[in-house]
Scaffold this motif. Structure first.
Motif, PDB file in Angstrom:
ATOM      1  N   TYR A 123     -36.233  53.068   8.326  1.00 47.05           N
ATOM      2  CA  TYR A 123     -37.212  54.142   8.553  1.00 47.05           C
ATOM      3  C   TYR A 123     -37.637  54.231  10.016  1.00 47.05           C
ATOM      4  CZ  TYR A 123     -38.056  54.118   3.422  1.00 47.05           C
ATOM      5  OH  TYR A 123     -37.942  54.177   2.062  1.00 47.05           O
TER       6      TYR A 123
ATOM      7  N   CYS B 157     -47.322  54.962  -2.566  1.00 46.81           N
ATOM      8  CA  CYS B 157     -46.834  55.104  -1.189  1.00 46.81           C
ATOM      9  C   CYS B 157     -47.232  56.491  -0.727  1.00 46.81           C
ATOM     10  CB  CYS B 157     -45.311  54.938  -1.137  1.00 46.81           C
ATOM     11  SG  CYS B 157     -44.624  55.637   0.375  1.00 46.81           S
ATOM     12  N   GLU B 158     -47.952  56.553   0.396  1.00 46.81           N
ATOM     13  CA  GLU B 158     -48.456  57.852   0.854  1.00 46.81           C
ATOM     14  C   GLU B 158     -47.343  58.789   1.318  1.00 46.81           C
ATOM     15  OE1 GLU B 158     -50.852  55.801   3.841  1.00 46.81           O
ATOM     16  OE2 GLU B 158     -49.953  57.075   5.357  1.00 46.81           O
ATOM     17  N   VAL B 159     -46.156  58.271   1.503  1.00 46.21           N
ATOM     18  CA  VAL B 159     -45.009  59.115   1.879  1.00 46.21           C
ATOM     19  C   VAL B 159     -44.297  59.600   0.610  1.00 46.21           C
ATOM     20  CG1 VAL B 159     -42.761  59.127   3.056  1.00 46.21           C
ATOM     21  CG2 VAL B 159     -44.700  57.878   4.044  1.00 46.21           C
ATOM     22  N   HIS B 160     -43.868  58.652  -0.206  1.00 51.22           N
ATOM     23  CA  HIS B 160     -43.047  59.022  -1.372  1.00 51.22           C
ATOM     24  C   HIS B 160     -43.814  59.794  -2.433  1.00 51.22           C
ATOM     25  CE1 HIS B 160     -40.448  56.029   0.585  1.00 51.22           C
ATOM     26  NE2 HIS B 160     -39.465  56.767   0.084  1.00 51.22           N
TER      27      HIS B 160
ATOM     28  N   GLY C 287     -49.132  49.681   9.360  1.00 45.36           N
ATOM     29  CA  GLY C 287     -49.539  49.154   8.056  1.00 45.36           C
ATOM     30  C   GLY C 287     -48.689  49.694   6.934  1.00 45.36           C
TER      31      GLY C 287
ATOM     32  N   LEU D  13     -49.337  50.989   0.397  1.00 48.03           N
ATOM     33  CA  LEU D  13     -49.186  50.111  -0.782  1.00 48.03           C
ATOM     34  C   LEU D  13     -49.785  48.744  -0.502  1.00 48.03           C
ATOM     35  CD1 LEU D  13     -45.561  50.926  -2.019  1.00 48.03           C
ATOM     36  CD2 LEU D  13     -47.692  51.294  -3.266  1.00 48.03           C
TER      37      LEU D  13
ATOM     38  N   HIS E  23     -46.934  54.893   9.593  1.00 53.19           N
ATOM     39  CA  HIS E  23     -47.003  53.465   9.947  1.00 53.19           C
ATOM     40  C   HIS E  23     -45.707  53.032  10.645  1.00 53.19           C
ATOM     41  CE1 HIS E  23     -50.539  53.345   7.461  1.00 53.19           C
ATOM     42  NE2 HIS E  23     -49.846  53.929   6.492  1.00 53.19           N
ATOM     43  N   MET E  24     -44.579  53.399  10.036  1.00 53.51           N
ATOM     44  CA  MET E  24     -43.286  53.058  10.654  1.00 53.51           C
ATOM     45  C   MET E  24     -43.179  53.700  12.042  1.00 53.51           C
ATOM     46  SD  MET E  24     -41.083  51.286   8.701  1.00 53.51           S
ATOM     47  CE  MET E  24     -40.981  50.685   7.014  1.00 53.51           C
TER      48      MET E  24
ATOM     49  N   CYS F  55     -43.178  58.307   7.661  1.00 58.80           N
ATOM     50  CA  CYS F  55     -44.186  57.271   7.434  1.00 58.80           C
ATOM     51  C   CYS F  55     -44.901  57.031   8.771  1.00 58.80           C
ATOM     52  CB  CYS F  55     -43.528  55.987   6.935  1.00 58.80           C
ATOM     53  SG  CYS F  55     -44.716  54.634   6.838  1.00 58.80           S
TER      54      CYS F  55
ATOM     55  N   ASN G 167     -43.946  45.018  -0.563  1.00 56.20           N
ATOM     56  CA  ASN G 167     -44.924  45.821   0.183  1.00 56.20           C
ATOM     57  C   ASN G 167     -46.348  45.371  -0.153  1.00 56.20           C
ATOM     58  OD1 ASN G 167     -42.417  47.235   0.046  1.00 56.20           O
ATOM     59  ND2 ASN G 167     -43.430  49.120   0.673  1.00 56.20           N
TER      60      ASN G 167
ATOM     61  N   GLU H  52     -40.228  54.912  -5.399  1.00 54.88           N
ATOM     62  CA  GLU H  52     -41.663  55.165  -5.182  1.00 54.88           C
ATOM     63  C   GLU H  52     -42.065  56.627  -5.389  1.00 54.88           C
ATOM     64  OE1 GLU H  52     -42.222  53.678  -1.200  1.00 54.88           O
ATOM     65  OE2 GLU H  52     -41.592  51.668  -1.770  1.00 54.88           O
TER      66      GLU H  52
ATOM     67  N   VAL I  95     -42.804  47.454   9.481  1.00 50.42           N
ATOM     68  CA  VAL I  95     -44.265  47.416   9.318  1.00 50.42           C
ATOM     69  C   VAL I  95     -44.752  45.978   9.113  1.00 50.42           C
ATOM     70  CG1 VAL I  95     -44.566  49.827   8.618  1.00 50.42           C
ATOM     71  CG2 VAL I  95     -44.045  48.088   6.897  1.00 50.42           C
TER      72      VAL I  95
ATOM     73  N   PHE J  74     -46.284  44.107   6.795  1.00 50.95           N
ATOM     74  CA  PHE J  74     -45.974  43.194   5.688  1.00 50.95           C
ATOM     75  C   PHE J  74     -44.564  42.632   5.834  1.00 50.95           C
ATOM     76  CE2 PHE J  74     -44.476  47.204   3.712  1.00 50.95           C
ATOM     77  CZ  PHE J  74     -43.253  46.802   3.195  1.00 50.95           C
TER      78      PHE J  74
END
Ligand code: 13P
Ligand code: SF4
Length: 343
Positions: free
Chosen positions: A49, A204-207, A114, A117, A296-297, A294, A143, A231, A90, A92
């Motif tokens: 990603y 997951c806020e993306v998926h 971050g 998840l 975060h990514m 994402c 995650n 996800e 990310v 984690f």
């Protein structure tokens, strides 16, 4: 072919082309990164990603020593002889690298990277779930943060979740924290096993955003096959895969599916830059996606990767270093080790 030419070739295949000015800018950064990696015995591990410039590996003139999914990156981290791991992914994931390699220094180019998840659940939440469901094994999706993993029986990634769940004798299993992934896994288990999953309410806020956008693209492109990550919401899976060929699964399942399919057109329900990965691998196939990134990514960039390498040996190094307290690290190692043994 010299490295820089190789890089431009691969990068252009992934992105559709690059201007001369942009290429010169990227190349000057790549050249400094190559020197610093050699000087400090550092490797770069990069997730699928990441922006395309961080996904070109060293065989293709890039600077990533390994590009992969979360499981691939965990395993690769344990094989490297480097002193420094610069983790382009990310937090984690970088924590997992620390837990598996406590003797190495793991650097994350931006600690803001971050994951919705991982942030949805704590170790205390897991303890409550265990109290409510005594004796039921807990599977933690990778995650999650280390302090959450520390309370769980085993970890899994998108690639080995099915195998890990099946390895337990217990009919009931707690799966945290992704409810959509849990529902998709439960649907698969209904036809194959008697497993029953107790779920947490994370997403997951993306998926979770792959809904009518994917259904509309699917209707508009009747010959396209569907590629969905675990996800993605179950309704989207039903609304598309009940009518068309395709897959719901891990990133690795998606890559394998495309490799084996004869279709020329695919609709991708996963992070936008996985589309670039696929385009680079299969230039004669078309990948249509709503392009949801994402955030975060995307905190991680080529420039921040360079800044991270520049910090090694200076007072800035600690700003990038990922640390996991020894007591948490030792306990989180147990479910990660169990996952690696089972996968
Ligand atoms: P993978 O395990 O497929 O790499 O997925 C990680 C992730 O963050 C998916 O959103
Ligand atoms: Fe987390 Fe989703 Fe981003 Fe993956 S894509 S890192 S699950 S927020």
């Amino acid at each position: 072919m010299p490295d820089n030419e190789l890089f431009i070739k691969k990068y252009s295949a992934m992105t559709g082309g690059i201007s001369e000015a942009a290429a010169n800018n990227i190349i000057s950064i790549l050249e400094e990164i190559r020197i610093l990696k050699a000087k400090h015995n550092a490797v770069i591990l990069s997730h699928f990603y990441m922006p395309p410039e961080l996904q070109v590996d060293t065989k293709n003139g890039g600077v990533a020593d390994f590009v992969g999914d979360s499981l691939g990156l965990s395993v690769e981290g344990t094989k490297t002889k480097a002193d420094y791991i610069v983790f382009c992914g990310v937090k984690f994931m970088a924590e997992t690298a620390v837990i598996l390699n406590p003797e190495k220094t793991v650097l994350l180019p931006d600690h803001q990277a971050g994951c919705s998840l991982a942030e949805s659940i704590t170790g205390a939440d897991v303890l409550k779930l265990k109290e409510q469901n005594p004796g039921v094994p807990v599977i933690a999706y990778i995650n999650t943060y280390a302090e959450t993993k520390a309370e769980c029986d085993v970890c899994c990634t998108s690639r080995n979740a099915v195998k890990i769940a099946k390895s337990f004798e217990s009919k009931k299993l707690i799966f945290i924290p992704d409810k959509f992934m849990g529902q998709n896994l439960a649907t698969k288990f209904k036809t194959e096993t008697d497993k029953e999953l107790i779920l947490w309410n994370g997403t997951c806020e993306v998926h979770e955003q792959f809904r009518s956008n994917i259904e509309n693209m699917s209707q508009a492109n009747p010959d396209a096959e569907i590629l969905l990550h675990w996800e993605v919401p179950q309704e989207t899976v039903k609304a598309t895969l009940n009518f068309k060929k395709g897959i719901v699964g891990s990133t690795a399942d998606i890559l394998n599916y495309v490799e084996e399919s004869e279709a020329k057109q695919f609709i991708l329900g996963s992070e936008c830059d996985l589309g670039a990965t696929l385009k680079g691998m299969y230039p004669d196939k078309q990948f249509i996606t709503p392009c949801i990134m994402c955030k975060h990514m995307k905190q991680i960039s080529l420039l921040k990767t360079l800044q991270t390498l520049r910090s090694i040996g200076t007072s800035e190094e600690n700003k990038y270093r990922v640390l996991v307290e020894k007591e948490i690290r030792d306990r989180a190692y147990v479910p990660i080790k169990k996952m690696l043994e089972l996968s």
